[in-house]
Design an enzyme around this catalytic site. Sequence first.
Site, PDB file in Angstrom:
ATOM      1  CD  GLU A  97      -1.018   9.534 -12.305  1.00  0.00           C
ATOM      2  OE1 GLU A  97      -0.197   8.720 -11.840  1.00  0.00           O
ATOM      3  OE2 GLU A  97      -0.838  10.143 -13.387  1.00  0.00           O
ATOM      4  CD  GLU A 167       3.512  16.298 -11.445  1.00  0.00           C
ATOM      5  OE1 GLU A 167       4.357  15.943 -12.286  1.00  0.00           O
ATOM      6  OE2 GLU A 167       2.786  15.513 -10.848  1.00  0.00           O
ATOM      7  CB  SER A 213       3.228  16.877 -21.231  1.00  0.00           C
ATOM      8  OG  SER A 213       2.039  16.110 -21.081  1.00  0.00           O
TER       9      SER A 213
HETATM   10  P1  PGA Z   1       3.962  13.028 -17.531  1.00  0.00           P
HETATM   11  O1  PGA Z   1       3.678  12.753 -15.987  1.00  0.00           O
HETATM   12  O2  PGA Z   1       5.387  13.518 -17.653  1.00  0.00           O
HETATM   13  O3  PGA Z   1       3.770  11.682 -18.199  1.00  0.00           O
HETATM   14  O4  PGA Z   1       2.983  14.053 -17.983  1.00  0.00           O
HETATM   15  C1  PGA Z   1       4.157  13.629 -15.009  1.00  0.00           C
HETATM   16  C2  PGA Z   1       3.753  13.158 -13.647  1.00  0.00           C
HETATM   17  O5  PGA Z   1       2.661  12.612 -13.493  1.00  0.00           O
HETATM   18  O6  PGA Z   1       4.494  13.314 -12.667  1.00  0.00           O
END
Ligand code: PGA
Length: 259
Positions: A97, A167, A213
């Site tokens: 992000e 990730e 997730s």
């Molecule tokens: P999530 O996010 O477990 O909601 O998929 C993981 C993260 O962004 O670190």
Amino acid sequence: MRRLLVAGNWKMHFTVPEGMRFAEEIRPALEPYAGAVDIVLLPPALMLWEIAGLLRNSPIRVGAQNAGWEDEGPFTGEISPRMLAGWCDDVLIGHSERRQLFGETDEQLNRKLTAALRNGLDVILAVGETLEENEASRTEEVVTRQLTAALYGVAPAVPSRIAIAYEPVWAIGTGRAATPEHANQVMRMIRRLLAKALSPTRANDTPILYGGSVTPGNIGSLMEQPEIDGTLVGGASLKADQFVRIVEATAASVVASQG
Ligand code: PGA
């Protein structure tokens, strides 16, 4: 043996009172597992100081979701690693992000990582490919670039203070986790890269986490994979019962692998 680590990334959730109540509520449930698993809470910056205070005599660690690359100066809106040093344990660097929504580049992330280490913070470095990159079979290329750039200039002695979080962007917040086999395969490649960029010993000690997730339902199968040393949890870290179950299952995986 490598240490196990579970980090809860609260992202931009909770007001200060809500975050404090949540930390107080979850603390006694998490503490029994802190001997087997390093547990890190990553609250928003605004409540970080208060939550670090609440957890001062607790084995639960606190970390920032982001920090800048300079110790001080004209950087409006930024928080420096020097401000976090001494009371904050960890900092998450390179979350997708930050990369995608805030335009953070590989070069900036390298500077952030170096600044965090210089200030005595441990680092969780996040890497991962987008759906488009995954579908174009570019995962290895993208992760190699992100990791190599972020670790540029880092001395081989340092990485015991670094954890890597793999990730895949397409798995974050989508309810569509990577298969444990896919995650393990990319993590094996990450460990090979660490051996080359740093040293085989360091590569062997560095915890590599999976994120995207993670839930109480899939944590067991993820932790069965040999390269997965823990998880970076987003959505499920905002639900006390779910986060505790993830930590509990991670601790249980040690017993399973030893037994
Ligand atoms: P999530 O996010 O477990 O909601 O998929 C993981 C993260 O962004 O670190």
